[in-house]
Write a protein that holds these residues in place. Sequence first.
Motif, PDB file in Angstrom:
ATOM      1  N   TYR A   9     -70.236  22.560  -6.126  1.00  0.00           N
ATOM      2  CA  TYR A   9     -69.228  23.583  -5.878  1.00  0.00           C
ATOM      3  C   TYR A   9     -67.888  22.999  -6.296  1.00  0.00           C
ATOM      4  O   TYR A   9     -67.574  21.867  -5.958  1.00  0.00           O
ATOM      5  N   ILE A  10     -67.093  23.786  -7.019  1.00  0.00           N
ATOM      6  CA  ILE A  10     -65.846  23.263  -7.568  1.00  0.00           C
ATOM      7  C   ILE A  10     -64.685  24.206  -7.247  1.00  0.00           C
ATOM      8  O   ILE A  10     -64.827  25.425  -7.291  1.00  0.00           O
ATOM      9  N   CYS A  11     -63.550  23.615  -6.895  1.00  0.00           N
ATOM     10  CA  CYS A  11     -62.340  24.350  -6.568  1.00  0.00           C
ATOM     11  C   CYS A  11     -61.159  23.600  -7.162  1.00  0.00           C
ATOM     12  O   CYS A  11     -61.096  22.373  -7.070  1.00  0.00           O
ATOM     13  N   PHE A  12     -60.247  24.306  -7.773  1.00  0.00           N
ATOM     14  CA  PHE A  12     -59.060  23.685  -8.368  1.00  0.00           C
ATOM     15  C   PHE A  12     -57.817  24.037  -7.551  1.00  0.00           C
ATOM     16  O   PHE A  12     -57.630  25.175  -7.160  1.00  0.00           O
ATOM     17  N   PHE A  13     -56.975  23.026  -7.327  1.00  0.00           N
ATOM     18  CA  PHE A  13     -55.727  23.223  -6.601  1.00  0.00           C
ATOM     19  C   PHE A  13     -54.574  23.421  -7.575  1.00  0.00           C
ATOM     20  O   PHE A  13     -54.680  23.093  -8.765  1.00  0.00           O
ATOM     21  N   LYS A  14     -53.454  23.931  -7.070  1.00  0.00           N
ATOM     22  CA  LYS A  14     -52.258  24.107  -7.889  1.00  0.00           C
ATOM     23  C   LYS A  14     -51.911  22.784  -8.558  1.00  0.00           C
ATOM     24  O   LYS A  14     -52.029  21.724  -7.946  1.00  0.00           O
ATOM     25  N   GLY A  15     -51.481  22.856  -9.800  1.00  0.00           N
ATOM     26  CA  GLY A  15     -51.128  21.665 -10.563  1.00  0.00           C
ATOM     27  C   GLY A  15     -52.275  21.135 -11.409  1.00  0.00           C
ATOM     28  O   GLY A  15     -52.077  20.251 -12.236  1.00  0.00           O
ATOM     29  N   ALA A  16     -53.506  21.654 -11.195  1.00  0.00           N
ATOM     30  CA  ALA A  16     -54.647  21.200 -11.990  1.00  0.00           C
ATOM     31  C   ALA A  16     -54.485  21.665 -13.438  1.00  0.00           C
ATOM     32  O   ALA A  16     -54.066  22.788 -13.697  1.00  0.00           O
ATOM     33  N   GLY A  79     -58.125  29.229 -12.425  1.00  0.00           N
ATOM     34  CA  GLY A  79     -59.304  28.572 -11.863  1.00  0.00           C
ATOM     35  C   GLY A  79     -60.549  28.879 -12.667  1.00  0.00           C
ATOM     36  O   GLY A  79     -61.352  27.980 -12.959  1.00  0.00           O
ATOM     37  N   LEU A  80     -60.729  30.133 -13.050  1.00  0.00           N
ATOM     38  CA  LEU A  80     -61.897  30.510 -13.859  1.00  0.00           C
ATOM     39  C   LEU A  80     -61.828  29.888 -15.252  1.00  0.00           C
ATOM     40  O   LEU A  80     -62.842  29.470 -15.803  1.00  0.00           O
ATOM     41  N   ARG A  81     -60.634  29.795 -15.813  1.00  0.00           N
ATOM     42  CA  ARG A  81     -60.478  29.161 -17.127  1.00  0.00           C
ATOM     43  C   ARG A  81     -60.834  27.683 -17.047  1.00  0.00           C
ATOM     44  O   ARG A  81     -61.578  27.167 -17.879  1.00  0.00           O
ATOM     45  N   LEU A  82     -60.327  26.996 -16.023  1.00  0.00           N
ATOM     46  CA  LEU A  82     -60.654  25.580 -15.852  1.00  0.00           C
ATOM     47  C   LEU A  82     -62.140  25.382 -15.561  1.00  0.00           C
ATOM     48  O   LEU A  82     -62.758  24.441 -16.053  1.00  0.00           O
ATOM     49  N   HIS A  83     -62.712  26.280 -14.777  1.00  0.00           N
ATOM     50  CA  HIS A  83     -64.149  26.210 -14.494  1.00  0.00           C
ATOM     51  C   HIS A  83     -64.942  26.315 -15.787  1.00  0.00           C
ATOM     52  O   HIS A  83     -65.852  25.523 -16.036  1.00  0.00           O
ATOM     53  N   SER A  84     -64.595  27.282 -16.645  1.00  0.00           N
ATOM     54  CA  SER A  84     -65.302  27.452 -17.924  1.00  0.00           C
ATOM     55  C   SER A  84     -65.149  26.223 -18.811  1.00  0.00           C
ATOM     56  O   SER A  84     -66.116  25.769 -19.431  1.00  0.00           O
TER      57      SER A  84
END
Length: 111
Positions: A9-16, A79-84
Motif C-alpha cells: 500500500y502506498i501513500c504520498f505526502f505533500k512535497g513528494a 498522488g495518482l501520477r506518482l503512483h503510476s
Amino acid sequence: QMDRGTVLYICFFKGATDDILPKMVSTLLNLRLCEADSGKLSSLLELPGSLLIVPQATLGGKAKGRAMQYHTNISKEDGLRLHSAFVSLREQEVAKAGPTVRHGTTATGRC
C-alpha cells in the motif's frame, strides 16, 4: 489472481516528487521483508512471487477528535501520477528478476 506474494500500500505526502521514486523502488525490491521457504528473510527479488501495488491515501490520515484529516497528503491527481510512475519504474526493475507486478486502486475509500 496472484500466487504467493506481497501487497504494497502506498501513500504520498505533500512535497513528494518523481525524484524519490528510484530510491523507493530500490529499497522496496531489496529490503528483506519476505520469509522464504527456508525460514530466512528474503527480498522480493530473491523470492519467486508476485507484488500487488495499491494506492491508499488513508495511510496519511491523522485523527482529530473523531474525524480523520488528510492535510499532509499530496493532491489526488499528483498522488495518482506518482503512483503510476512508481508502478512503471517498479515494473521495469522487476522485469529483469521475474516476479509478477500487479496494481490497482481501492474502491471508494468507504469502509
